[in-house]
Design a protein around this motif. Structure first.
Motif, PDB file in Angstrom:
ATOM      1  N   UNK A  27       0.733  -1.290  -0.136  1.00 50.00           N
ATOM      2  CA  UNK A  27       0.036  -0.035   0.032  1.00 50.00           C
ATOM      3  C   UNK A  27       0.468   1.196   0.052  1.00 50.00           C
ATOM      4  N   UNK A  28       2.114   1.029   0.537  1.00 51.53           N
ATOM      5  CA  UNK A  28       2.852   2.568   0.439  1.00 51.53           C
ATOM      6  C   UNK A  28       3.318   2.783  -1.015  1.00 51.53           C
ATOM      7  N   UNK A  29       3.461   1.785  -2.425  1.00 52.56           N
ATOM      8  CA  UNK A  29       3.922   2.454  -2.946  1.00 52.56           C
ATOM      9  C   UNK A  29       2.601   3.899  -3.512  1.00 52.56           C
ATOM     10  N   UNK A  30       1.384   3.951  -3.119  1.00 49.30           N
ATOM     11  CA  UNK A  30       0.371   5.395  -2.914  1.00 49.30           C
ATOM     12  C   UNK A  30       1.447   6.108  -2.707  1.00 49.30           C
ATOM     13  N   UNK A  31       2.400   6.392  -1.338  1.00 47.48           N
ATOM     14  CA  UNK A  31       3.465   7.297  -0.760  1.00 47.48           C
ATOM     15  C   UNK A  31       3.902   7.840  -2.774  1.00 47.48           C
ATOM     16  N   UNK A  32       4.899   6.440  -3.255  1.00 45.31           N
ATOM     17  CA  UNK A  32       6.122   6.699  -4.090  1.00 45.31           C
ATOM     18  C   UNK A  32       5.325   7.238  -5.106  1.00 45.31           C
ATOM     19  N   UNK A  33       3.659   7.330  -5.433  1.00 44.85           N
ATOM     20  CA  UNK A  33       3.053   7.545  -6.563  1.00 44.85           C
ATOM     21  C   UNK A  33       3.077   9.024  -5.876  1.00 44.85           C
ATOM     22  N   UNK A  34       2.622   9.598  -4.956  1.00 50.15           N
ATOM     23  CA  UNK A  34       1.661  10.731  -4.865  1.00 50.15           C
ATOM     24  C   UNK A  34       3.426  12.409  -4.960  1.00 50.15           C
ATOM     25  N   UNK A  35       4.401  11.100  -4.360  1.00 50.18           N
ATOM     26  CA  UNK A  35       5.862  11.692  -4.370  1.00 50.18           C
ATOM     27  C   UNK A  35       6.137  12.071  -6.140  1.00 50.18           C
ATOM     28  N   UNK A  36       5.640  11.201  -6.690  1.00 50.91           N
ATOM     29  CA  UNK A  36       5.829  11.412  -8.328  1.00 50.91           C
ATOM     30  C   UNK A  36       5.302  12.825  -8.817  1.00 50.91           C
ATOM     31  N   UNK A  37       4.015  12.964  -8.290  1.00 54.23           N
ATOM     32  CA  UNK A  37       2.509  13.497  -8.779  1.00 54.23           C
ATOM     33  C   UNK A  37       3.446  15.283  -7.680  1.00 54.23           C
ATOM     34  N   UNK A  38       4.030  15.206  -6.986  1.00 60.17           N
ATOM     35  CA  UNK A  38       4.327  16.585  -6.046  1.00 60.17           C
ATOM     36  C   UNK A  38       6.045  17.277  -7.125  1.00 60.17           C
ATOM     37  N   UNK A  39       6.840  16.002  -7.748  1.00 52.90           N
ATOM     38  CA  UNK A  39       8.010  16.279  -7.664  1.00 52.90           C
ATOM     39  C   UNK A  39       7.670  16.578  -8.911  1.00 52.90           C
ATOM     40  N   UNK A  40       6.169  16.671 -10.307  1.00 57.35           N
ATOM     41  CA  UNK A  40       6.129  16.500 -11.527  1.00 57.35           C
ATOM     42  C   UNK A  40       6.058  17.924 -12.142  1.00 57.35           C
ATOM     43  N   UNK A  41       5.687  18.680 -11.445  1.00 58.40           N
ATOM     44  CA  UNK A  41       6.110  20.176 -11.858  1.00 58.40           C
ATOM     45  C   UNK A  41       7.499  20.310 -12.158  1.00 58.40           C
ATOM     46  N   UNK A  42       8.085  19.878 -11.239  1.00 61.23           N
ATOM     47  CA  UNK A  42       9.571  20.908 -11.017  1.00 61.23           C
ATOM     48  C   UNK A  42      10.106  19.894 -12.136  1.00 61.23           C
ATOM     49  N   UNK A  43       9.968  18.498 -11.898  1.00 66.02           N
ATOM     50  CA  UNK A  43      10.349  17.411 -13.314  1.00 66.02           C
ATOM     51  C   UNK A  43      10.188  17.648 -14.500  1.00 66.02           C
ATOM     52  N   UNK A  44       9.091  18.240 -15.317  1.00 65.28           N
ATOM     53  CA  UNK A  44       9.027  18.119 -16.059  1.00 65.28           C
ATOM     54  C   UNK A  44       9.242  19.614 -16.568  1.00 65.28           C
ATOM     55  N   UNK A  45       9.973  20.650 -15.967  1.00 64.76           N
ATOM     56  CA  UNK A  45      10.811  22.008 -16.171  1.00 64.76           C
ATOM     57  C   UNK A  45      11.967  21.663 -18.068  1.00 64.76           C
ATOM     58  N   UNK A  46      11.682  20.356 -17.690  1.00 67.55           N
ATOM     59  CA  UNK A  46      13.230  19.372 -18.693  1.00 67.55           C
ATOM     60  C   UNK A  46      14.657  19.816 -18.099  1.00 67.55           C
ATOM     61  N   UNK A  47      15.469  19.192 -18.646  1.00 69.68           N
ATOM     62  CA  UNK A  47      16.856  19.234 -18.383  1.00 69.68           C
ATOM     63  C   UNK A  47      16.790  17.437 -17.562  1.00 69.68           C
ATOM     64  N   UNK A  48      17.589  18.166 -16.185  1.00 71.69           N
ATOM     65  CA  UNK A  48      17.906  17.637 -15.102  1.00 71.69           C
ATOM     66  C   UNK A  48      17.029  17.478 -14.883  1.00 71.69           C
ATOM     67  N   UNK A  49      16.320  18.088 -14.144  1.00 70.10           N
ATOM     68  CA  UNK A  49      15.285  18.513 -13.650  1.00 70.10           C
ATOM     69  C   UNK A  49      14.622  16.225 -13.745  1.00 70.10           C
ATOM     70  N   UNK A  50      14.407  16.235 -14.849  1.00 68.92           N
ATOM     71  CA  UNK A  50      13.846  15.114 -14.835  1.00 68.92           C
ATOM     72  C   UNK A  50      14.378  13.671 -14.275  1.00 68.92           C
ATOM     73  N   UNK A  51      15.435  14.311 -13.504  1.00 68.32           N
ATOM     74  CA  UNK A  51      16.065  13.189 -12.886  1.00 68.32           C
ATOM     75  C   UNK A  51      15.677  13.250 -11.266  1.00 68.32           C
ATOM     76  N   UNK A  52      14.764  13.611 -11.241  1.00 66.70           N
ATOM     77  CA  UNK A  52      14.111  13.950 -10.029  1.00 66.70           C
ATOM     78  C   UNK A  52      12.708  12.719  -9.993  1.00 66.70           C
TER      79      UNK A  52
END
Length: 209
Positions: A27-52
Motif C-alpha cells: 500500500x506504500x506504493x501510494x506514497x511513492x506515486x504521491x511523491x512523483x505527483x508532487x515532483x512533476x511540476x519541477x521535473x517537467x521543466x526539462x533538463x536535469x530536473x527530470x532526474x527527480x
C-alpha cells in the motif's frame, strides 16, 4: 476409522504453503506515486530536473523488492539490489530482536536480516518451514506478547509508586522543623573571680626582710 487415517495421512503429506513477509506493505506504493505527483511540476521543466523522478521510482522498487520468503527449502531475502538464499541445513538458529527484524544465524558467515519478519511472525515462519524450525503458533506468540505488555505495564506502575513515595518523603522532610542546637550550660551565677594571694600559695607567706 480408515477415513480418519487417510485424512491424517493426506494432511501430513500436504506441503506447507510458503509465506512472504514485506518490510513495507505494498500500500506504500501510494506514497511513492504521491511523491512523483508532487515532483512533476519541477521535473517537467526539462533538463536535469527530470532526474527527480528517480526518487519515487527507487522508493517503489524498494517497496516491491524488500521482502523475505519462507518455504520448506530455506529463507529467501530480497533487497533493493540483489538477494540471498539460506537453506535450512545452514541455519543454526534465529536471533530475536525486540524492536527490529529477526536475524538468521548461519553455521558459517554473517547473520542474515530477515526483512519484514518480526517476533510475532515466528508462528507463520514455523508453519511455512514445514517443521524445520520450532516456533510458537500465532496464538502462542500473541499470548507471549500480551504477557510481555502486562509485565511492562506492571513495571511502570511500580516505578510510578516509587517516585510518588519518594516525593512524599521529601515533602515530609521539608515540613519538619529543624532541630535547634542545645544551649551550653551557663556559668554559675555570682561566681567571684579567684585571685592568688601570697598567703594562699604553697609554703605560706613569704618572710619579710
Amino acid at each position: 476409522m480408515a477415513d480418519d487415517q487417510q485424512t491424517s495421512t493426506a494432511e501430513a503429506t500436504t506441503p506447507a504453503a510458503p509465506a512472504t513477509f514485506r518490510a513495507v506493505p505494498t500500500v506504500a506504493l501510494v506514497a511513492a506515486g504521491f511523491l512523483a505527483l508532487c515532483l512533476s511540476p519541477i521535473a517537467f521543466q526539462g533538463g536535469a530536473w527530470f532526474l527527480l523522478f528517480a526518487l519515487p521510482v527507487a522508493l517503489g522498487v524498494w517497496i516491491v523488492r524488500s521482502r523475505t520468503r519462507v518455504d520448506t527449502e530455506g529463507l529467501h531475502v530480497h533487497r533493493l539490489v540483489g538477494s540471498r538464499t539460506l537453506p535450512w541445513s545452514e541455519v543454526a538458529t534465529l536471533r530475536l530482536v525486540p524492536r527490529g527484524w529477526v536475524r538468521a544465524v548461519p553455521t558459517e558467515g554473517a547473520e542474515l536480516e530477515l526483512r519484514g519478519v518480526r517476533v510475532r511472525d515466528l508462528g507463520r515462519v514455523g508453519e511455512a518451514s514445514g517443521g524445520r524450525i520450532s516456533a510458537p503458533t500465532p496464538a502462542e506468540a500473541e499470548a507471549a506478547a500480551e504477557h510481555a505488555r502486562e509485565l511492562e505495564a506492571a513495571r511502570m506502575r511500580v516505578a510510578k509508586l516509587r517516585e510518588r513515595r519518594a516525593a512524599e518523603d521529601e515533602a515530609r522532610t521539608a515540613d519538619e522543623p529543624a532541630e535547634e542546637p542545645a544551649d551550653e550550660p551557663n556559668a554559675e551565677p555570682n561566681a567571684e573571680p579567684t585571685t592568688d594571694r601570697p598567703g594562699d600559695r604553697p609554703g605560706g607567706p613569704e618572710p619579710r626582710a
